[in-house]
Design a protein around this motif. Structure first.
Motif, PDB file in Angstrom:
ATOM      1  N   LYS A 220      -2.918  10.523   1.088  1.00  0.00           N
ATOM      2  CA  LYS A 220      -1.841  10.662   0.102  1.00  0.00           C
ATOM      3  C   LYS A 220      -1.668  12.111  -0.354  1.00  0.00           C
ATOM      4  O   LYS A 220      -0.588  12.505  -0.800  1.00  0.00           O
ATOM      5  N   ILE A 221      -2.761  12.889  -0.263  1.00  0.00           N
ATOM      6  CA  ILE A 221      -2.707  14.282  -0.718  1.00  0.00           C
ATOM      7  C   ILE A 221      -2.312  15.220   0.411  1.00  0.00           C
ATOM      8  O   ILE A 221      -1.640  16.226   0.191  1.00  0.00           O
ATOM      9  N   GLU A 227      -0.910  21.485  -6.283  1.00  0.00           N
ATOM     10  CA  GLU A 227      -0.475  21.692  -7.661  1.00  0.00           C
ATOM     11  C   GLU A 227      -1.063  20.627  -8.567  1.00  0.00           C
ATOM     12  O   GLU A 227      -1.489  19.554  -8.115  1.00  0.00           O
ATOM     13  N   LEU A 228      -1.086  20.933  -9.850  1.00  0.00           N
ATOM     14  CA  LEU A 228      -1.790  20.109 -10.825  1.00  0.00           C
ATOM     15  C   LEU A 228      -1.266  18.675 -10.911  1.00  0.00           C
ATOM     16  O   LEU A 228      -2.078  17.739 -10.974  1.00  0.00           O
ATOM     17  N   PRO A 229       0.036  18.428 -10.936  1.00  0.00           N
ATOM     18  CA  PRO A 229       0.489  17.026 -11.016  1.00  0.00           C
ATOM     19  C   PRO A 229      -0.042  16.143  -9.889  1.00  0.00           C
ATOM     20  O   PRO A 229      -0.353  14.970 -10.105  1.00  0.00           O
ATOM     21  N   VAL A 230      -0.154  16.718  -8.691  1.00  0.00           N
ATOM     22  CA  VAL A 230      -0.684  15.960  -7.553  1.00  0.00           C
ATOM     23  C   VAL A 230      -2.133  15.575  -7.817  1.00  0.00           C
ATOM     24  O   VAL A 230      -2.538  14.424  -7.615  1.00  0.00           O
ATOM     25  N   PHE A 231      -2.917  16.533  -8.298  1.00  0.00           N
ATOM     26  CA  PHE A 231      -4.327  16.255  -8.555  1.00  0.00           C
ATOM     27  C   PHE A 231      -4.513  15.306  -9.732  1.00  0.00           C
ATOM     28  O   PHE A 231      -5.423  14.472  -9.731  1.00  0.00           O
ATOM     29  N   ALA A 266     -11.834  20.128 -10.526  1.00  0.00           N
ATOM     30  CA  ALA A 266     -11.924  20.669  -9.168  1.00  0.00           C
ATOM     31  C   ALA A 266     -10.665  21.439  -8.798  1.00  0.00           C
ATOM     32  O   ALA A 266     -10.735  22.468  -8.110  1.00  0.00           O
ATOM     33  N   TYR A 267      -9.502  20.961  -9.244  1.00  0.00           N
ATOM     34  CA  TYR A 267      -8.251  21.642  -8.941  1.00  0.00           C
ATOM     35  C   TYR A 267      -8.308  23.098  -9.395  1.00  0.00           C
ATOM     36  O   TYR A 267      -7.957  24.023  -8.648  1.00  0.00           O
ATOM     37  N   PHE A 268      -8.764  23.322 -10.618  1.00  0.00           N
ATOM     38  CA  PHE A 268      -8.828  24.685 -11.153  1.00  0.00           C
ATOM     39  C   PHE A 268      -9.931  25.497 -10.473  1.00  0.00           C
ATOM     40  O   PHE A 268      -9.750  26.675 -10.170  1.00  0.00           O
ATOM     41  N   GLU A 269     -11.072  24.856 -10.197  1.00  0.00           N
ATOM     42  CA  GLU A 269     -12.179  25.574  -9.540  1.00  0.00           C
ATOM     43  C   GLU A 269     -11.817  25.968  -8.110  1.00  0.00           C
ATOM     44  O   GLU A 269     -12.333  26.950  -7.571  1.00  0.00           O
TER      45      GLU A 269
END
Length: 279
Positions: A220-221, A227-231, A266-269
């Motif tokens: 799905k990813i 981008e943040l909304p996806v995560f 994790a998204y930000f890291e």
């Protein structure tokens, strides 16, 4: 209780044919289980005297063999496996890493196993002797403490493929900083191309009977923008998909919240913050 200490693989195979004993190398899990009464072996088979070429890299595959300790791995050049460099120092203490083995962690088949989680991320395989069966670790693990090992077989080698140009994330949440059994752990391997997710692998520990990895959710990813909304959306889906228990370390509800929060972190890291600032 009888204890056997073979010095060669041939001697080990003979003992395995004749004795229904429990194999061990470091003994960091076996001794705890015997002391707690959860394991009552009729015999123990100590493999430490068997000499092997412990770690080998061959044709893009990292081979981790019987009796290789975590400390052995930290002494090896793991620059192509940076997530292993991050995971291994979090396992136990220096003393545990000097005795404990990655192969033993896999065969212990605990959903909280830190090294086991990395096997799921890499689609690692395990080589069994003398049958020469090579099985995906994910298929080898049948449940907590339950593995697909025949009575006469021996787990000999883990096989990790090199995966270049992947970003990585690993975090383990627990009640203390050292000698920590994970309340929840999360590992991610991510490949980006111009802010598009080309590949992603997500593995979660301590939230299901086995380490949890879902290729359906990963699909799905893949192909989406990083981008943040996806995560945020996929983090909620993972939170809904896992089936944690409540125990002395945490409630099931808390573990679900941790899953969601770790994946957003994790998204930000993984560089998402820079992506947001630059957009």
């Amino acid at each position: 209780m009888n204890v056997f200490r073979p010095h060669t693989l041939e001697e080990l195979f003979r003992i395995r044919r004749e004795v229904r004993g429990t194999l061990f190398s470091g003994g960091t899990d076996v001794q705890v289980k015997i002391r707690s009464g959860s394991l009552s072996p009729t015999a123990l088979i100590d493999t430490k005297e068997i000499r092997t070429e412990k770690i080998v890299k061959n044709d893009g595959i990292l081979l981790i063999r019987m009796n290789t300790t975590y400390s052995d791995m930290l002494s090896f050049d793991l620059h192509e496996f940076p997530i292993l460099q991050k995971i291994i120092p979090t396992i136990g203490s220096t003393q545990i890493r000097n005795r404990g083995t990655p192969l033993g962690n896999v065969c212990n088949a605990s959903p909280a196993g830190d090294f086991l989680l990395s096997c799921y991320l890499y689609d690692a395989s395990i080589r069994l002797l003398p049958t020469e069966r090579v099985v995906k670790v994910e298929e080898f693990i049948k449940g907590p403490g339950n593995i697909a090992l025949e009575p006469y077989e021996v787990a000999y080698e883990l096989q990790f493929p090199v995966m270049n140009n992947y970003l990585y994330f690993f975090e383990k949440v627990g009640k203390r900083n050292s000698m920590n059994i994970a309340t929840v752990s999360a590992g991610i391997l991510l490949k980006l191309e111009r802010c598009i997710v080309k590949d992603i692998r997500i593995a979660l520990g301590s939230v299901c009977p086995n380490v949890f990895r879902s290729t359906e959710l990963e699909k799905k990813i893949i192909g989406s923008r990083f981008e943040l909304p996806v995560f945020k959306e996929i983090a909620q889906e993972y939170s809904n998909a896992v089936s944690p228990i409540s125990d002395v370390r945490a409630t099931a509800d808390y573990r679900r919240k941790l899953v969601r929060n770790l994946l957003i972190k994790a998204y930000f890291e993984l560089g998402g913050e820079n992506d947001v600032q630059g957009s």
